[in-house]
Design an enzyme around this catalytic site. Structure first.
Site, PDB file in Angstrom:
ATOM      1  N   ARG A 313      43.969  43.155  47.498  1.00 44.82           N
ATOM      2  CA  ARG A 313      45.368  42.949  47.547  1.00 44.82           C
ATOM      3  C   ARG A 313      46.294  43.949  47.814  1.00 44.82           C
ATOM      4  O   ARG A 313      47.368  44.262  48.605  1.00 44.82           O
ATOM      5  CB  ARG A 313      46.045  42.143  46.384  1.00 44.82           C
ATOM      6  N   HIS A 457      47.560  35.897  54.381  1.00 42.27           N
ATOM      7  CA  HIS A 457      46.411  36.094  53.974  1.00 42.27           C
ATOM      8  C   HIS A 457      46.020  36.863  52.760  1.00 42.27           C
ATOM      9  O   HIS A 457      47.114  37.354  52.032  1.00 42.27           O
ATOM     10  CB  HIS A 457      45.638  36.989  54.935  1.00 42.27           C
ATOM     11  N   GLU A 458      44.851  36.732  52.048  1.00 43.54           N
ATOM     12  CA  GLU A 458      44.673  37.368  50.682  1.00 43.54           C
ATOM     13  C   GLU A 458      45.406  36.613  49.496  1.00 43.54           C
ATOM     14  O   GLU A 458      46.027  37.126  48.754  1.00 43.54           O
ATOM     15  CB  GLU A 458      44.793  38.704  50.634  1.00 43.54           C
ATOM     16  N   GLY A 459      45.558  35.330  49.835  1.00 42.36           N
ATOM     17  CA  GLY A 459      46.641  34.666  48.878  1.00 42.36           C
ATOM     18  C   GLY A 459      48.094  34.618  49.389  1.00 42.36           C
ATOM     19  O   GLY A 459      48.764  35.594  49.522  1.00 42.36           O
ATOM     20  N   GLN A 464      50.495  33.975  44.876  1.00 42.90           N
ATOM     21  CA  GLN A 464      50.733  35.260  44.557  1.00 42.90           C
ATOM     22  C   GLN A 464      51.927  35.207  43.135  1.00 42.90           C
ATOM     23  O   GLN A 464      51.641  35.418  42.002  1.00 42.90           O
ATOM     24  CB  GLN A 464      51.391  36.433  45.084  1.00 42.90           C
TER      25      GLN A 464
END
Lengths: 609, 609
Positions: A313, A457-459, A464
């Site tokens: 992240r 992306h990545e959450g 978040q």
């Protein structure tokens, strides 16, 4: 414009990263060795990345029926990166690494992402191999991780499925034991996998000898059913081509098939794929399914995967920030050279006078200063987080634990804030270019398109925010948030003693109180439905608080007598001033809805849309 | 989802457009005839525009060395539009028009822009022909304007040049008398033009028999020099192919040459060109230069051109709004059908329960409600402005003048606000789609790219802001702003009597006072440099005020007993609630910097960036 002077100031003057050389792990390091790494990365980025950023956008990856074709420039950029040793830079000496601090690695990544965010995809290989170094067996490290660090193999992370993106508990990829003696395979318990994985970056290409997929899948229970929820998830190594214990390819193709390339808005230099595991296109060793080796223990796959999440992240935040900086540099250069219009007021009334350059217009300065304030502030925050990662790994037990707890709270912000506000910076960079910015003859439209990925992306942003307000600020009795408040207060105490910073210190103290009060109010009913109804506005406000703190702390690194004398320091003072005067007041509107647990959105009846 | 029910409510229930039939010019009209027009446009948009929106994005205009090639779908959409009679719909009956109110025309344009904003470019043809109907000679109207209305010819507006975009006073295209007797040409005083025009939409194509360029150029003085500034600008008709007084093509190609196609981020269905006038590629009638006919008087070109500016800017606002609505509809549809995740709280802890649809998540509802609030609010404002245009043309002298003065103030907002906030809506539409929204398999990424143009063309955001705060709010002793305040207060007075709206009325009154005070404070020193240093934040705040007022006024059109009973009215109440609770409080931060004439940006030293 170059990233380097800003990086140097933040790394050495602010974060005092040079002092890391005093630690045992980094004992051979000093500013000199760090600079050598930064020099190398800056050069590779300039020579092998930047010139091809537009090329990789126009020549998207394509599948010729057998292979995924990427431009030659992508192959050359990959080779240069691998040859620099950066893939394994953070690893131990005995692993062939250089025991480089993560902070320096993160800073170096900035050069590549400013130059071309999508031409390289080594972050995933690093994350993959790092995970195996922690959770893999000796053989798994030897055969897979070390060959990834050496550049022979590349890696992926296969989490999402078409029906399970944000909700990983709903994955349905199955892994069943591969016959008698499956547990005795020297590469780890051997399974057969079947399922579809979506959004797999670098999932298919010819850049490396082999691709090592790390795949989340579920092992069915005795009844043959998958365990619902994340508890059922295990982690597997699924190589594209099978590998022997000697690390050599056996010549067998594993049953991992490219089902499709995703055609994206931006970030086109990186292949993004839908992969089918075990669909039967490449039958292997006479049984159905793709061969995979269990990593760690069954049902602990998600825990293994999330181990790497903070760094991943931070990496996304760094990519977003770098794209923001790239747009800032481009628009600053344009604004310095483009004549258009005349000053406001009487001086501008004479059309026989030559036009002025647009950097002389107040509104263009506003758009430049906003970009500088967003992007250099975000860069500072990310380096701060990276420094915390180093602390977590090399600090005293107390310091390491404090760094860990701080990272829990800061990571969702470090990922989401740049992805929102450095995207806004890219929009301002387009605006400064006027009509030219809307054409593909200038780079800024591509930065904007590339950057739009980072909120997804990545959450996603929503994930978040739910993580921050729903989990991170309450976990361990609110310890992470308390530690953060402690650091913010420490900055305030130092700043209040400097006349030119005292007003900011007071404003920051006020903002900290507001965020604290809103956090309490959000959870006052104890109902997560109330608290999380406005999780995103909460995250935006918390992000602005953290950025304001970061800027003030950065200013403290400027010697008092240099504030007025040195242009770059004046620039930092102004960027911070912009943030305190134009940005920080925005938290009021965000926090109002949080504090009163406003349910305007949450209670909207579906049929009323 | 369809635009139609919202349009019907706004047009008939709110703006009472049906009553326009009571006016002499519209005496043959009624809701029935208006509905027939809307039906036709909705059908054409559905059949000829919407199915090809992605096609025109991927098959960009290209030049084969002789002709600009557009997809067949573009030709068919153009033909269907022309055959509908919409090009001349607003014209007098004797001109072949249907004396349609502008409000209905603007509403009808919404259908086309929601379906495919860039496949058609008839707005320019209409603006071109409308201008000639006001400023042209009888022959110019007959030969050029009427053939544009009839669909034989299309039109362009050639203002910008490569070195003169926002700053039109710096254009250098020259126009010199075309020999002896130049003044006696039946088509108007005949000149020879030489220069380059940039950003010319629909500047070259094969959609029509001929292209009529309206070109700003300067007539040199006796010393051969161009008069600096806008005073020197005159307006010319420059047809691509020469036309006789009988309206037939003479067979001669005029010296207007395509110098290049602009390759854009979006809006790719419309050709955008760099044109060279008089470069010699198509020599015509034995003298150098492109042949052009003066429109109106020399040196009054800009005045003629700006005559059409309000409607052009309302058109841009409508395009931005329509793109916003298109994204809202797409993401609403996606959210209603995409299962992902589970409820927050205990109910969501059981992973064996099926996933819920994402529209059930509070944060997705927030993103949908924000879109609805932005886009339906903007739609209402634009229709309100369009109704003012009708008032200006058909109201009593007092009402017409009031409408004109109101439009002066409202037009910069109607152009800029949707282009900023409906773009943000498009970003939220992508976000709701998650990774899928980032692919070109879904339409939302294109809406976002298309919409990014609207903050740039027809006067950038900065230009609109300088116009609003620098000119419009002060002109005529602040009359426009006073009239606006009067209308806002009238809405407040009505709303305060309805219990469910009283709180909004109070909040709106407070916001009006804030904007008024900030306007005064901005100009307190009388120095335009102080006032305009924060013109964009001022415009954002003024825009939010105007949208809040619009929403409250729209709510007044809902019968009190229907507010709770009818789902679509509940939806409107919530969208307005969202605006008052989440958006309107943002004006504080914007107005702070305006009110204190903050010079953080204006005084930033260039070398400190």
């Amino acid at each position: 414009m170059s990233l380097r002077p800003t990086l140097d100031f933040l790394l050495y003057d602010w974060l005092k990263v040079g002092q890391l050389g005093e630690r045992e792990r980094f004992a051979d390091h000093s500013r000199e060795t760090f600079d050598a790494v930064l020099d190398t990365c800056e050069r590779i980025a300039r020579e092998k990345y930047a010139p091809f950023n537009r090329l990789v956008d126009t020549e998207e990856p394509r599948f010729d029926g057998e292979k995924v074709i990427l431009p030659r420039a992508t192959h050359e950029a990959h080779r240069a990166y691998v040859e620099s040793g950066m893939v394994s830079a953070a690893q131990d000496y005995e692993e062939g690494g250089m025991q480089l601090p993560y902070t320096i690695e993160a800073a170096a990544n900035g050069f590549f992402a400013v130059a071309s965010v999508s031409i390289g995809s080594s972050l995933l290989t690093k994350g993959n191999a790092n995970l195996l170094m922690v959770h893999g067996t000796g053989a798994q490290k030897e055969v897979f991780a070390r060959n990834e660090f050496a550049g022979r193999f590349t890696g992926t992370m296969c989490l999402s499925e078409p029906q399970a993106g944000s909700s990983l508990s709903d994955i349905t990829t199955r892994a069943v034991p591969d016959g008698e003696g499956f547990e005795a395979d020297p590469l780890g318990p051997r399974y057969r996998l079947k399922g579809n994985k979506m959004w797999i970056s670098a999932g298919e290409h010819e850049l490396s000898e082999n691709i090592i997929h790390l795949v989340l899948a579920k092992i069915p229970g005795p009844d043959g059913k998958l365990i619902p929820g994340t508890r059922g998830i295990s982690l597997f190594i699924v190589p594209k081509k099978l590998v022997g214990t000697d690390g050599r390819l056996t010549g067998e193709r594993n049953d991992v098939a490219l089902a499709g390339l995703n055609h994206k808005l931006g970030w086109r230099g990186t292949t993004n794929t839908l992969l089918n595991f075990g669909e039967g296109r490449y039958p292997v060793r006479g049984a159905p399914g793709a061969i995979g080796y269990l990593v760690g223990r069954p049902h602990e796959g998600l825990r293994c995967m999330f181990h790497m999440m903070n760094e991943a992240r931070i990496g996304i935040g760094m990519a977003a920030t770098s794209l923001g900086l790239a747009g800032y540099y481009a628009s600053l250069d344009y604004a310095r050279n483009r004549p258009q219009g005349r000053p406001v007021g009487p001086a501008g009334k004479d059309p026989s006078q030559p036009q002025i350059r647009i950097i002389e217009h107040a509104d263009v300065k506003r758009m430049l200063l906003a970009q500088k304030s967003y992007c250099e502030g975000a860069l500072a925050l990310l380096l701060y987080c990276a420094r915390l990662v180093d602390e977590q790994h090399t600090g005293t037990p107390e310091a390491a634990d404090e760094a860990r707890a701080l990272l829990e709270v800061l990571t969702p912000i470090a990922k989401s804030w740049p992805s929102e506000f450095c995207l806004e910076a890219n929009s301002l960079a387009i605006q400064i270019h006027g009509g030219y910015g809307y054409t593909r003859d200038f780079p800024v439209e591509q930065y904007w398109r590339d950057n739009r990925l980072n909120m997804i992306h990545e959450g996603t942003h929503g994930i978040q925010a739910a993580d921050l307000l729903g989990r991170k600020v309450t976990m361990e009795g609110g310890r992470g948030l308390q530690l953060l408040a402690g650091r913010i207060n420490a900055t305030i105490e130092r700043a209040i003693q400097r006349p030119e910073l005292a007003a900011y210190a007071n404003q920051l103290g006020q903002a900290l109180q507001q965020v604290g009060a809103a956090t309490q109010a959000a959870w006052a009913t104890g109902d997560p439905g109330d608290a999380l109804a406005n999780a995103v506005p909460y995250m935006q406000a918390a992000g602005h608080l953290v950025l304001a703190w970061t800027w003030l702390d950065v200013l403290l690194a400027i010697p008092a007598d240099a504030v007025r004398e040195v242009a770059v320091h004046q620039g930092r003072m102004r960027a911070a001033a912009y943030f305190y005067r134009y940005e920080l007041p925005r938290i009021d509107a965000w926090l109002q809805v949080v504090a009163r647990r406003d349910r305007t959105c949450a209670d909207m009846p579906e049929e009323a849309f």
